[in-house]
Design an enzyme around this catalytic site. Structure first.
Site, PDB file in Angstrom:
ATOM      1  N   ALA A  84       0.757  -1.139   0.102  1.00  0.00           N
ATOM      2  CA  ALA A  84       0.291   0.166   0.107  1.00  0.00           C
ATOM      3  C   ALA A  84       0.910   1.271  -0.073  1.00  0.00           C
ATOM      4  O   ALA A  84       1.750   1.571   0.854  1.00  0.00           O
ATOM      5  CB  ALA A  84      -0.858   0.027   1.202  1.00  0.00           C
ATOM      6  N   ASP A 128      13.269   1.573  -6.207  1.00  0.00           N
ATOM      7  CA  ASP A 128      14.608   1.889  -6.784  1.00  0.00           C
ATOM      8  C   ASP A 128      14.923   3.389  -6.581  1.00  0.00           C
ATOM      9  O   ASP A 128      15.983   3.846  -6.451  1.00  0.00           O
ATOM     10  CB  ASP A 128      15.084   1.477  -8.092  1.00  0.00           C
ATOM     11  CG  ASP A 128      14.188   2.272  -9.071  1.00  0.00           C
ATOM     12  OD1 ASP A 128      13.132   2.894  -8.712  1.00  0.00           O
ATOM     13  OD2 ASP A 128      14.505   1.794 -10.301  1.00  0.00           O
ATOM     14  N   GLU A 129      13.860   4.023  -6.609  1.00  0.00           N
ATOM     15  CA  GLU A 129      13.884   5.709  -6.127  1.00  0.00           C
ATOM     16  C   GLU A 129      14.416   5.896  -4.992  1.00  0.00           C
ATOM     17  O   GLU A 129      15.003   7.383  -4.946  1.00  0.00           O
ATOM     18  CB  GLU A 129      12.583   6.146  -6.636  1.00  0.00           C
ATOM     19  CG  GLU A 129      12.013   5.978  -7.855  1.00  0.00           C
ATOM     20  CD  GLU A 129      10.817   6.938  -8.442  1.00  0.00           C
ATOM     21  OE1 GLU A 129      10.814   7.919  -7.766  1.00  0.00           O
ATOM     22  OE2 GLU A 129      10.258   6.436  -9.446  1.00  0.00           O
ATOM     23  N   TYR A 153       7.618  11.834  -2.974  1.00  0.00           N
ATOM     24  CA  TYR A 153       7.555  10.455  -3.178  1.00  0.00           C
ATOM     25  C   TYR A 153       8.705   9.369  -2.667  1.00  0.00           C
ATOM     26  O   TYR A 153       8.478   8.694  -1.597  1.00  0.00           O
ATOM     27  CB  TYR A 153       6.949   9.866  -4.405  1.00  0.00           C
ATOM     28  CG  TYR A 153       6.975   8.539  -4.612  1.00  0.00           C
ATOM     29  CD1 TYR A 153       6.198   7.466  -4.145  1.00  0.00           C
ATOM     30  CD2 TYR A 153       8.214   7.728  -5.572  1.00  0.00           C
ATOM     31  CE1 TYR A 153       5.906   6.151  -4.376  1.00  0.00           C
ATOM     32  CE2 TYR A 153       7.953   6.255  -5.612  1.00  0.00           C
ATOM     33  CZ  TYR A 153       7.041   5.621  -5.092  1.00  0.00           C
ATOM     34  OH  TYR A 153       7.321   4.362  -5.256  1.00  0.00           O
ATOM     35  N   ASN A 182      11.093   0.427 -12.542  1.00  0.00           N
ATOM     36  CA  ASN A 182       9.919   0.662 -13.011  1.00  0.00           C
ATOM     37  C   ASN A 182       9.084  -0.602 -13.544  1.00  0.00           C
ATOM     38  O   ASN A 182       9.477  -1.298 -14.573  1.00  0.00           O
ATOM     39  CB  ASN A 182       9.980   1.512 -14.146  1.00  0.00           C
ATOM     40  CG  ASN A 182      10.334   3.173 -13.729  1.00  0.00           C
ATOM     41  OD1 ASN A 182      11.386   3.192 -13.083  1.00  0.00           O
ATOM     42  ND2 ASN A 182       9.334   3.823 -14.065  1.00  0.00           N
TER      43      ASN A 182
HETATM   44  P1  NAD Z   1      -0.713   1.864  -7.084  1.00  0.00           P
HETATM   45  O1  NAD Z   1      -0.631   3.217  -6.823  1.00  0.00           O
HETATM   46  O2  NAD Z   1      -1.268   1.223  -8.235  1.00  0.00           O
HETATM   47  O3  NAD Z   1      -1.456   1.059  -5.861  1.00  0.00           O
HETATM   48  C1  NAD Z   1      -1.378   1.324  -4.576  1.00  0.00           C
HETATM   49  C2  NAD Z   1      -2.641   0.580  -3.579  1.00  0.00           C
HETATM   50  O4  NAD Z   1      -2.428   1.276  -2.449  1.00  0.00           O
HETATM   51  C3  NAD Z   1      -4.139   0.915  -4.070  1.00  0.00           C
HETATM   52  O5  NAD Z   1      -4.762   0.100  -4.389  1.00  0.00           O
HETATM   53  C4  NAD Z   1      -4.658   2.026  -3.035  1.00  0.00           C
HETATM   54  O6  NAD Z   1      -5.941   1.979  -2.894  1.00  0.00           O
HETATM   55  C5  NAD Z   1      -3.782   1.543  -1.630  1.00  0.00           C
HETATM   56  N1  NAD Z   1      -3.667   2.361  -0.782  1.00  0.00           N
HETATM   57  C6  NAD Z   1      -3.294   3.614  -0.644  1.00  0.00           C
HETATM   58  N2  NAD Z   1      -2.950   4.344   0.505  1.00  0.00           N
HETATM   59  C7  NAD Z   1      -3.734   3.194   1.354  1.00  0.00           C
HETATM   60  C8  NAD Z   1      -3.827   3.041   2.741  1.00  0.00           C
HETATM   61  N3  NAD Z   1      -3.447   4.319   3.563  1.00  0.00           N
HETATM   62  N4  NAD Z   1      -4.152   2.133   3.225  1.00  0.00           N
HETATM   63  C9  NAD Z   1      -4.405   0.927   2.435  1.00  0.00           C
HETATM   64  N5  NAD Z   1      -4.427   0.936   1.053  1.00  0.00           N
HETATM   65  C10 NAD Z   1      -3.732   2.159   0.433  1.00  0.00           C
HETATM   66  O7  NAD Z   1       0.724   1.382  -6.752  1.00  0.00           O
HETATM   67  P2  NAD Z   1       1.615   0.306  -7.373  1.00  0.00           P
HETATM   68  O8  NAD Z   1       2.407   0.866  -8.598  1.00  0.00           O
HETATM   69  O9  NAD Z   1       0.867  -0.882  -7.581  1.00  0.00           O
HETATM   70  O10 NAD Z   1       2.673   0.041  -6.299  1.00  0.00           O
HETATM   71  C11 NAD Z   1       2.749  -0.663  -5.146  1.00  0.00           C
HETATM   72  C12 NAD Z   1       3.973  -0.561  -4.543  1.00  0.00           C
HETATM   73  O11 NAD Z   1       5.000  -0.746  -5.127  1.00  0.00           O
HETATM   74  C13 NAD Z   1       4.115   0.782  -3.728  1.00  0.00           C
HETATM   75  O12 NAD Z   1       4.601   0.462  -2.599  1.00  0.00           O
HETATM   76  C14 NAD Z   1       5.070   1.459  -4.592  1.00  0.00           C
HETATM   77  O13 NAD Z   1       5.868   2.399  -4.014  1.00  0.00           O
HETATM   78  C15 NAD Z   1       6.036   0.129  -5.068  1.00  0.00           C
HETATM   79  N6  NAD Z   1       6.698   0.335  -6.294  1.00  0.00           N
HETATM   80  C16 NAD Z   1       6.088   0.421  -7.191  1.00  0.00           C
HETATM   81  C17 NAD Z   1       6.767   0.491  -8.543  1.00  0.00           C
HETATM   82  C18 NAD Z   1       6.027   0.732  -9.735  1.00  0.00           C
HETATM   83  O14 NAD Z   1       6.764   0.969 -10.833  1.00  0.00           O
HETATM   84  N7  NAD Z   1       4.688   0.850  -9.890  1.00  0.00           N
HETATM   85  C19 NAD Z   1       8.210   0.027  -8.699  1.00  0.00           C
HETATM   86  C20 NAD Z   1       8.744  -0.143  -7.367  1.00  0.00           C
HETATM   87  C21 NAD Z   1       8.019  -0.171  -6.302  1.00  0.00           C
HETATM   88  O1  DAU Z   2      11.343   3.282 -10.317  1.00  0.00           O
HETATM   89  C1  DAU Z   2       9.991   2.848  -9.804  1.00  0.00           C
HETATM   90  C2  DAU Z   2       8.986   3.881  -9.545  1.00  0.00           C
HETATM   91  O2  DAU Z   2       8.433   4.034 -11.068  1.00  0.00           O
HETATM   92  C3  DAU Z   2       8.073   3.562  -8.602  1.00  0.00           C
HETATM   93  O3  DAU Z   2       8.606   3.600  -7.285  1.00  0.00           O
HETATM   94  C4  DAU Z   2       6.774   4.758  -8.661  1.00  0.00           C
HETATM   95  O4  DAU Z   2       5.835   4.158  -7.858  1.00  0.00           O
HETATM   96  C5  DAU Z   2       6.340   4.526 -10.316  1.00  0.00           C
HETATM   97  O5  DAU Z   2       5.322   5.497 -10.198  1.00  0.00           O
HETATM   98  C6  DAU Z   2       7.567   4.767 -11.330  1.00  0.00           C
HETATM   99  O6  DAU Z   2       7.980   6.050 -11.128  1.00  0.00           O
HETATM  100  P1  DAU Z   2       8.486   7.164 -12.260  1.00  0.00           P
HETATM  101  O7  DAU Z   2       8.117   8.750 -11.726  1.00  0.00           O
HETATM  102  O8  DAU Z   2       9.631   6.671 -13.032  1.00  0.00           O
HETATM  103  O9  DAU Z   2       7.106   6.677 -13.148  1.00  0.00           O
HETATM  104  P2  DAU Z   2       6.178   7.713 -14.408  1.00  0.00           P
HETATM  105  O10 DAU Z   2       5.538   6.556 -15.269  1.00  0.00           O
HETATM  106  O11 DAU Z   2       5.626   8.633 -13.646  1.00  0.00           O
HETATM  107  O12 DAU Z   2       7.368   8.113 -15.295  1.00  0.00           O
HETATM  108  C7  DAU Z   2       8.289   7.273 -15.862  1.00  0.00           C
HETATM  109  C8  DAU Z   2       9.230   8.212 -16.812  1.00  0.00           C
HETATM  110  O13 DAU Z   2       8.453   8.860 -17.752  1.00  0.00           O
HETATM  111  C9  DAU Z   2       9.821   9.368 -15.863  1.00  0.00           C
HETATM  112  O14 DAU Z   2      11.272   9.792 -16.549  1.00  0.00           O
HETATM  113  C10 DAU Z   2       8.764  10.504 -16.081  1.00  0.00           C
HETATM  114  C11 DAU Z   2       8.656  10.347 -17.542  1.00  0.00           C
HETATM  115  N1  DAU Z   2       7.239  10.808 -17.983  1.00  0.00           N
HETATM  116  C12 DAU Z   2       6.348  10.390 -17.573  1.00  0.00           C
HETATM  117  C13 DAU Z   2       4.959  10.960 -17.587  1.00  0.00           C
HETATM  118  C14 DAU Z   2       3.674  10.308 -16.650  1.00  0.00           C
HETATM  119  C15 DAU Z   2       6.999  11.571 -19.357  1.00  0.00           C
HETATM  120  O15 DAU Z   2       7.894  11.961 -19.940  1.00  0.00           O
HETATM  121  N2  DAU Z   2       5.984  11.951 -19.346  1.00  0.00           N
HETATM  122  C16 DAU Z   2       4.531  11.859 -18.586  1.00  0.00           C
HETATM  123  O16 DAU Z   2       3.131  12.065 -18.981  1.00  0.00           O
END
Ligand code: NAD
Ligand code: DAU
Length: 340
Positions: A84, A128-129, A153, A182
């Site tokens: 979450a 990784d961020e 974030y 990502n």
């Molecule tokens: P997402 O935004 O798609 O989903 C987040 C979920 O958490 C949602 O279902 C939301 O309702 C729930 N949530 C938010 N606040 C909450 C709270 N206070 N209590 C209970 N539930 C809550 O996110 P995601 O992309 O699926 O990411 C999941 C996890 O993985 C996060 O911790 C994120 O930091 C991590 N992560 C994401 C990526 C990526 O590329 N998306 C990469 C590395 C790590």
């Molecule tokens: O690296 C892991 C992270 O990847 C996770 O921890 C985050 O939850 C997840 O949101 C993601 O973060 P980013 O910021 O890397 O993802 P995003 O898809 O927002 O953006 C990817 C790259 O694309 C970033 O360099 C910004 C760029 N971008 C993004 C959007 C939405 C654009 O150039 N245009 C856009 O409209």
């Protein structure tokens, strides 16, 4: 195993729950989710409709100590995976407070409730961020890199990582941390790069690239990340953080061009917009520790994964329409309104 998954209605949580119900039909999975704009209970409705005895949805907030404690006790939970979070960097720039609340304080609340309940395995899902940014020729991040987050974030996620470390060092609480690059794949909310560009290209709208498009991300298919989390749960060493990545570094421009080629759309749709403040230049992951200790390796190449992803979004236009309504539109109008 009786497993509590938080944030299971989001992108990665949904994919994780589907994968685990297939791989471990004997597990009982309890999905605690607050259902923010990014959480969609319908994602897992298939499991609810099938009246799947291995899956239970619980509507709640990870910041709510009383509720989390009762869930851990009432459902006799053995292990916890904390997905979450507020996950979108751009939103954190607009308004950092909810990120601190859920990602840092909520994670600490989960750790504390789980410690008091005597939970024996706790996986905290980080990113990784937390390591900050790399230059073009720097070596990839290892788990020994310092945490140097640059966005609200990533700072909120790094706060939780440090708290998890403290819970291990102070209380010997058996927490492991995953840090992944990502993700892409089905069910990703269309505020993130790939589904956003898919939607825009499909309707011949301009594709907004931040800055000059030279920022680099390492892309991993979501199932590979889920496998990394599963391996960490089953084999991870308490107190250890593990990096995961897809070994697929690409500039944003390269990625968007590949996507346009798959969709048969013209590159003239690309437009360059004002850069994201504090935009990290490059992420790259050294995941040799996870290879060695957990037997992890990404199974999907980017070329296979992106085609599969495009196919899924093409077949699930209704899902996209559904999640694009309401809060999503408000945020996008505000954010892109400022960037024109
Ligand atoms: P997402 O935004 O798609 O989903 C987040 C979920 O958490 C949602 O279902 C939301 O309702 C729930 N949530 C938010 N606040 C909450 C709270 N206070 N209590 C209970 N539930 C809550 O996110 P995601 O992309 O699926 O990411 C999941 C996890 O993985 C996060 O911790 C994120 O930091 C991590 N992560 C994401 C990526 C990526 O590329 N998306 C990469 C590395 C790590
Ligand atoms: O690296 C892991 C992270 O990847 C996770 O921890 C985050 O939850 C997840 O949101 C993601 O973060 P980013 O910021 O890397 O993802 P995003 O898809 O927002 O953006 C990817 C790259 O694309 C970033 O360099 C910004 C760029 N971008 C993004 C959007 C939405 C654009 O150039 N245009 C856009 O409209």
């Amino acid at each position: 195993m009786r497993l509590l998954v938080t944030g299971g209605c989001g992108f990665i949580g949904t994919n994780f729950i589907y994968l685990m119900t297939e791989r471990h039909p004997d597990w009982q999975i309890f999905n605690l989710d607050k259902l923010t704009y990014a959480g969609n209970r319908k994602n897992l409705l298939k499991l609810e409709k099938e009246n799947n005895p291995g899956y239970t949805f619980l509507h709640g907030d990870i910041c709510d100590k009383k509720y989390v404690t009762s869930v851990l006790h009432d459902y006799k939970i053995d292990a916890v995976i904390n997905f979450a979070a507020e996950s979108h960097v751009d939103r954190s720039i607009n308004d950092p407070a909810p990120f601190l609340t859920t990602n840092t304080l909520g994670a600490q609340n989960m750790l504390e409730c789980a410690r008091q309940a005597g939970i024996e395995k706790f996986v905290h899902v980080s990113t990784d961020e937390v390591y900050g940014t790399l230059g073009p020729s720097d070596p990839a991040f290892t788990e020994r890199n310092p945490l140097e987050p640059n966005s609200p974030y990533s700072a909120s996620k790094a706060g939780a990582d440090l708290m998890a470390r403290a819970y291990f060092e102070t209380y010997k609480f058996p927490v492991t941390i995953t840090r992944c690059s990502n993700n892409y794949g089905p069910y990703q909310f269309p505020e993130k790069l790939i589904p956003l560009m898919f939607i825009k290209a499909s309707s011949n709208e301009n594709l907004p690239i931040y800055g000059d498009g030279s920022n680099i991300r390492d892309w991993i298919y979501v199932d590979d990340h889920c496998t990394g989390v599963e391996l960490t749960l089953l084999k991870g060493r308490p107190g250890q953080a593990y990096n995961f990545g897809g070994a697929a570094e690409k500039t944003n421009l390269e990625l968007v061009r590949e996507l346009l080629a798959i969709l048969g759309k013209d590159e003239s749709l690309i437009t360059y917009v004002k850069d994201r403040p504090g935009h990290d230049m490059r992420y790259a992951m050294d995941f040799s520790l996870a290879e060695k200790e957990l037997g992890f390796s990404p199974a999907m190449t980017f070329e296979q994964g992106i085609r599969k992803t495009v196919e899924w979004y093409r077949d699930n236009c209704e899902w996209l329409e559904d999640v694009r309504s309401g809060a999503y539109r408000e945020f996008m109008d505000h954010w892109y309104g400022e960037r024109k």
